[in-house]
Design a protein around this motif. Sequence first.
Motif, short mmCIF file in Angstrom:
data_model
loop_
_atom_site.label_atom_id
_atom_site.label_comp_id
_atom_site.label_asym_id
_atom_site.label_seq_id
_atom_site.Cartn_x
_atom_site.Cartn_y
_atom_site.Cartn_z
N LEU A 1 0.83 -1.21 0.00
CA LEU A 1 0.00 0.00 0.00
C LEU A 1 0.86 1.26 0.00
N GLU A 2 1.95 1.24 0.76
CA GLU A 2 2.86 2.39 0.78
C GLU A 2 3.40 2.66 -0.62
N ALA A 3 3.73 1.60 -1.35
CA ALA A 3 4.22 1.77 -2.72
C ALA A 3 3.16 2.38 -3.62
N GLU B 1 9.90 6.53 -9.66
CA GLU B 1 9.60 5.11 -9.47
C GLU B 1 10.41 4.21 -10.39
N LYS B 2 11.10 4.80 -11.37
CA LYS B 2 11.92 4.00 -12.29
C LYS B 2 13.38 3.93 -11.86
N LEU B 3 13.76 4.77 -10.91
CA LEU B 3 15.15 4.78 -10.46
C LEU B 3 15.43 3.60 -9.53
N PRO B 4 16.68 3.09 -9.52
CA PRO B 4 17.02 1.94 -8.65
C PRO B 4 17.24 2.37 -7.19
N LEU B 5 16.22 3.00 -6.61
CA LEU B 5 16.32 3.48 -5.24
C LEU B 5 15.99 2.35 -4.26
N ARG C 1 13.21 -0.83 -4.65
CA ARG C 1 13.55 -2.26 -4.55
C ARG C 1 12.71 -2.92 -3.45
N ARG C 2 12.52 -2.20 -2.34
CA ARG C 2 11.69 -2.75 -1.26
C ARG C 2 10.25 -2.94 -1.72
N PHE C 3 9.73 -1.95 -2.45
CA PHE C 3 8.37 -2.05 -2.96
C PHE C 3 8.24 -3.24 -3.92
N ASP C 4 9.21 -3.38 -4.82
CA ASP C 4 9.15 -4.46 -5.80
C ASP C 4 9.19 -5.83 -5.12
N ARG C 5 10.03 -5.95 -4.08
CA ARG C 5 10.09 -7.22 -3.34
C ARG C 5 8.75 -7.51 -2.66
#
Length: 452
Positions: A172-174, A187-191, A195-199
Motif C-alpha cells: 500500500l505504501e508503494a 519510481e523507475k530509479l534503482p532506489l 527495490r523494497r516495494f518491488d520485493r
Amino acid sequence: MTITYATAPGRLPGAGHALSLMRDPLGFLQSLRHHGDLVRVDLGPMPSLFVTSPALIQSVLTDRKDLLDKGRFYDKVRPLTGNGVIHAHGDEHRRQQAMIKPSFHREQIARYAKVMHEVTAERSGSWRPGECIPVDKAMRDITFNILAATMFGSAVGRAAHEELAQLLPVVLEAIMWRTVSPGDLLEKLPLPMNRRFDRAFTGLREAISRVMLAYRSSTGGGDRSDMLSMLLEARDEETGLPMTDEEVCNQIVSVTMAGSETAATAMAWMFYELARHPDIERKVREEVREVMGDRDFEMADAGRLPYCRQVLQEVMRVRQPILVISRRAVRDFPLGGGRVKAGTELFYSPYAVHRDPDLFNDPLRFDPDRWLDRPAASLPKGAYTPFGAGPRHCIGEQFAWAMMHAVLAVVVRRWQLVLSPGTKVREMPWATVNPNRMPMTALPAPGRGGRA
C-alpha cells in the motif's frame, strides 16, 4: 444555478501551482471554493480542473455514460495493481463489479463481523494498563489483520495471515507513493525504496498464489465464507467463466488499496476525537454496554448503536481521510454550462468539501449531534461523500462501516485511550490525511468491567 469559473491564484511559469500545494496542501485545497465552482489548478505543466460545487461533484461522480475514467494518477500504479475493479473502465468495470459484489453482500459481511470482533479483541487484548500505544500504528495493525483474515479465512493458517498482514502495508505504501510522486521518473530509479516495494509486490503475489493453490488442493470442509472463496467461485454473468488467477490477485490488491489505509486512518482519528471529547466517549461506551452487554459484536449491532453511528459519520466528515479523488475525461462532455475536453484531469477534495462552512455549521467542531439536526440524506447531493457516489461508489462501504463499528465497540468497552501529555497531533497530507503520530495511554475503561 450560476456556475463560476476561475484559475487559482499563485500560478508560476512552468511550476504552476506546485509551490502553493507544497507549502500548504490542506489550506490550498480548502481555499479553492472561494474562487469558483470549477477552478483551474496547474500541477506543474499539467492543467487540471478542481470541482468545488456539490452539484458538479455529484454530476462527475454519477456519470453513467463512460465519459470518465480514473485518471493519470491511477494509471501510474496500474502496472503494480493490475486492471482490478478500482482501475477498470466501462463494460470491464461493470463485469468485474458484478463478479465481486457477492463478496460484499450484507449476509457475507455479517459473517465477516465475527472475524472483525475476534481480531480486534485479540490485538487490543495484548495492551497493558498504562502502556503507551501508538494508536495510528495499532489501527493499521488491526485493519490489515482483519483484511487478511476476511480475505483468506480458514484457507490459510495463522502464519500466512501474519505474512500477508506484513506485506500489505508495504504494498500500500508503494501504491500511495507512486500515486502522489511527481512525474514518472522517481519510481523507475534503482532506489532502495523502489527495490523494497518491488520485493513486497512480488512477495504478495507469490503469497496469494500459494493461498489459492492451498485452497484448490484442500478436500473441502471448514468455513468457506472468506473473500478468496467468493472470488474463486464467481462467474461472469455472460460467459459463465471464472476469473483467472491473475484477475483474482488484482482484485485482492484493489480491495486492499481501496479501503485499508482509509479505514485505519479514520479509526485512528476516531480515538483521537474521543480522547478530546470525554463526554462523547462516555456516551459511546454507555451505549455499547447497554446494547451489547458482554457478548460479541455482530453485524446487526451497527443498526442498534445509533449514537456510535453518529460519531462515525462525524469522523468521516471532519476527519475525512481522502484528500482528493481524480477522474479524467475520456471524451468531450458538458459540465456546468461549459464543456470539458477529452483528456482533462478533474479532481475534487472530499476533505475540503466536508469542511465547507456553507454546508456544515461550525465545520471544524466535532459534533456527532449535528446528524440529528441535519441527516446526511437532507444535505445537497455531493456534499457528503465519505465513500464516493454513483457507479464507482466504493463497493466495500458496508464492510468499512461494520469494521469501524466493531473496532469502536470492542475497544471502548475495555479501554479508555488518553492522549499523552503535551502531545500535538498534526495532519499529514499524503494520499490520505494521516496523523503525524498518535501516542495514547491505554487505561482500563471506567465503570463496570467487561470482556472485549
